[in-house]
Design a protein around this motif. Structure first.
Motif, PDB file in Angstrom:
ATOM      1  N   ARG A 122       0.830  -1.215   0.000  1.00 19.96           N
ATOM      2  CA  ARG A 122       0.000   0.000   0.000  1.00 19.96           C
ATOM      3  C   ARG A 122       0.866   1.268   0.000  1.00 19.96           C
ATOM      4  NH1 ARG A 122      -4.775  -1.099   4.449  1.00 19.96           N
ATOM      5  NH2 ARG A 122      -4.844  -3.354   4.251  1.00 19.96           N
ATOM      6  N   ARG A 123       2.104   1.145   0.491  1.00 13.09           N
ATOM      7  CA  ARG A 123       2.978   2.325   0.570  1.00 13.09           C
ATOM      8  C   ARG A 123       3.877   2.475  -0.644  1.00 13.09           C
ATOM      9  NH1 ARG A 123       5.717   1.392   6.307  1.00 13.09           N
ATOM     10  NH2 ARG A 123       5.014  -0.745   6.047  1.00 13.09           N
ATOM     11  N   ARG A 158       3.333   2.932  -3.938  1.00  6.28           N
ATOM     12  CA  ARG A 158       3.048   4.010  -4.897  1.00  6.28           C
ATOM     13  C   ARG A 158       3.337   5.395  -4.320  1.00  6.28           C
ATOM     14  NH1 ARG A 158      -2.245   3.391  -8.334  1.00  6.28           N
ATOM     15  NH2 ARG A 158      -0.950   1.649  -9.039  1.00  6.28           N
ATOM     16  N   PRO A 159       2.827   5.748  -3.113  1.00  3.84           N
ATOM     17  CA  PRO A 159       3.165   7.077  -2.586  1.00  3.84           C
ATOM     18  C   PRO A 159       4.659   7.259  -2.349  1.00  3.84           C
ATOM     19  CG  PRO A 159       1.940   5.770  -0.962  1.00  3.84           C
ATOM     20  CD  PRO A 159       1.838   5.056  -2.257  1.00  3.84           C
ATOM     21  N   SER A 186       7.035   5.831  -4.071  1.00  4.78           N
ATOM     22  CA  SER A 186       7.645   5.971  -5.394  1.00  4.78           C
ATOM     23  C   SER A 186       7.448   7.381  -5.947  1.00  4.78           C
ATOM     24  CB  SER A 186       7.057   4.938  -6.363  1.00  4.78           C
ATOM     25  OG  SER A 186       7.318   3.617  -5.916  1.00  4.78           O
ATOM     26  N   ILE A 187       6.264   7.949  -5.749  1.00  4.58           N
ATOM     27  CA  ILE A 187       5.999   9.310  -6.228  1.00  4.58           C
ATOM     28  C   ILE A 187       6.921  10.308  -5.536  1.00  4.58           C
ATOM     29  CG2 ILE A 187       4.276  11.153  -6.287  1.00  4.58           C
ATOM     30  CD1 ILE A 187       2.148   8.958  -6.641  1.00  4.58           C
ATOM     31  N   ILE A 188       7.088  10.141  -4.213  1.00  2.01           N
ATOM     32  CA  ILE A 188       7.992  11.030  -3.471  1.00  2.01           C
ATOM     33  C   ILE A 188       9.415  10.897  -4.002  1.00  2.01           C
ATOM     34  CG2 ILE A 188       9.042  11.433  -1.217  1.00  2.01           C
ATOM     35  CD1 ILE A 188       6.346  10.692   0.029  1.00  2.01           C
ATOM     36  N   VAL A 214       4.997   2.923  -9.951  1.00  2.00           N
ATOM     37  CA  VAL A 214       3.760   3.723  -9.914  1.00  2.00           C
ATOM     38  C   VAL A 214       2.694   3.092 -10.800  1.00  2.00           C
ATOM     39  CG1 VAL A 214       2.754   5.977 -10.441  1.00  2.00           C
ATOM     40  CG2 VAL A 214       5.011   5.836  -9.365  1.00  2.00           C
TER      41      VAL A 214
END
Length: 448
Positions: free
Chosen positions: A37-38, A40-41, A43-45, A82
């Motif tokens: 669950r963590r 994607r966020p 990876s974006i950061i 992502v």
């Protein structure tokens, strides 16, 4: 039909090695379920942060050394994560390896290398400590230790290869000692967390198994009682009718109730059989672990499907909703009993998802291939929500969306299916479109 196989000596030698490797890296795969669950966020950061901090440390607060290509590589590595939900099915199997390789580059290697190139400046000491903290949050204890040791070693090699080193600054060893202490504490904490998680799962599975076992006896009694009553109830109803026709004073029973008695006992018996089968599934799910030892046998997938359809306690009209195409039979090495229980779980979930869908059907199709064989299990029920789909194989996963979704169980069924397929060297994957279909693809490796 299946027969016991005696694998060649080389295969017998490799089996313990594969089992050892699987047991060693099981915590990493289990941890990945909870970290997913963590991904994607995070990876974006990382995609934004790598080039952003180049600007910060190169222009706003200049540091002795910066390297834009290294940062762009870090950003590029996280871009596929992502969009991991759009990966083809064969590529999704590689996600754990890709994730850990990306973390390896972006945290221990990159931050150690930049720390060395910046001569141990305070900015990079603090940055490296933050990287160590993030590693503790994201990695299980084994991957944490391996990433730290290999990352530090490779960073030092890259530093020596790209820098004229006269002598190693003693402050580097001080920094290494601090980082090693932080990683050691993190590994111990993560190891304890992993053991607690495993014990919680074992306790929940044991409780489920105990409850299922205790329910078996009364259900068998109900079934036996219903069968016994079924033998005599028609005679009693006939006697009641004769008594009424003869004008005897017997309590009056409404005709609608008399008619309802005709099928009630068969329905009671059918529900008892259905509940008993679900209990068998719960017990099989609770007793199975990744280390579950099964005799290697050659099994026919067609026979497994036929056995599952024969033994599954279909309710009225359900069997007619299952369509099969079993012409292209193939064999696999594993346990037919476990595969039958996998099919039980899929049937149970499919019927739950089809309960409110008119004319919904289940299709089971066999598809042999050059490299692997597949079983395709599709239902045209309510489908699975996109935000739930990535987590359906996570043991004990629950969410508000999932709780309202009739097609997705919140227990251990699909995790059991995943574990069984992995234990046989195969895989299970799911695709779904809400209100259209849900399809599970079971991939079996070719027999050796």
């Amino acid at each position: 039909m299946h027969a016991t196989r005696n694998p060649p000596r080389g295969a017998r030698t490799l089996v313990p090695i594969r089992l050892f490797v699987a047991q060693v890296f099981a915590p990493a795969l289990r941890n990945l379920q909870y970290v997913s669950r963590r991904m994607r966020p995070f990876s974006i950061i990382a995609i934004v942060g790598f080039p952003l901090y180049y600007y910060i440390w190169h222009d706003l607060f200049p540091q002795p050394y910066e390297n834009l290509p290294l940062r762009l590589i870090g950003s590029a590595l996280f871009i596929p994560i992502v969009f991991s939900n759009r990966w083809p099915s064969w590529a999704k199997k590689l996600m754990p390896y890709y994730w850990y390789a990306t973390i390896f580059y972006s945290l221990p290697f990159f931050f150690t290398f930049m720390l060395l190139k910046n001569n141990g400046s305070n900015v990079w000491v603090e940055s490296a400590l933050i990287a160590a903290f993030v590693m503790v949050l994201l990695l299980d204890w084994l991957m944490l230790v391996l990433n730290f040791l290999l990352g530090i070693a490779l960073a030092y090699l890259a530093y020596w290869a790209t820098t004229d080193v006269v002598s190693m600054n003693s402050s580097y060893l001080v920094h290494l000692a601090i980082f090693s202490f932080a990683i050691a504490i993190g590994a111990i904490a993560n190891y304890d967390t992993e053991r607690i998680r495993v014990e919680q799962e074992r306790a929940m599975l044991a409780t489920a198994g105990s409850i299922a076992h205790e329910l078996r006896t009364p259900l068998l009694a109900i079934r036996a009682g219903a069968a016994g009553l079924g033998s005599y109830l028609p005679l009693l109803l006939e006697t009641y009718g004769i008594a009424q026709d003869s004008g005897l004073r017997v309590p009056r029973i409404r005709s609608v109730h008399l008619h309802s008695m005709d099928g009630v006992l068969s329905r009671i018996e059918q529900e008892a059989v259905h509940s008993n089968t679900i209990i068998d599934m719960l017990l099989a799910n609770a007793r199975f672990t990744d280390g579950h030892s099964q005799q290697i046998t050659d099994c026919s997938i067609r026979q497994c499907v036929e056995t599952a359809l024969t033994r599954y306690p279909f309710r009225e009209g359900e069997r007619q909703q299952v369509l099969t195409d079993l012409i292209n039979d193939f064999t696999f090495e594993g346990s037919s009993m476990l595969v039958v229980h996998v099919l039980f779980n899929l049937l149970k979930n499919a019927f739950r998802g089809m309960a409110d869908v008119e004319s919904a059907l289940i299709s089971i199709r066999l598809a042999p291939g050059a490299r692997a064989n597949r079983l395709l299990f599709r239902d045209t029920g309510v489908g699975i929500a996109p935000q739930v789909l990535p987590h359906i194989f996570t043991r004990f996963y629950t969410s508000s969306a999932e709780a309202d979704d009739a097609s997705v169980g919140t227990g251990i069924g699909l995790a059991f299916c995943r574990d069984v397929m992995r234990a046989m060297g195969g895989s299970i994957e799911c695709t779904s479109v809400e209100s259209v279909y849900t399809e599970f693809v079971l991939t079996f490796p070719k027999p050796s």
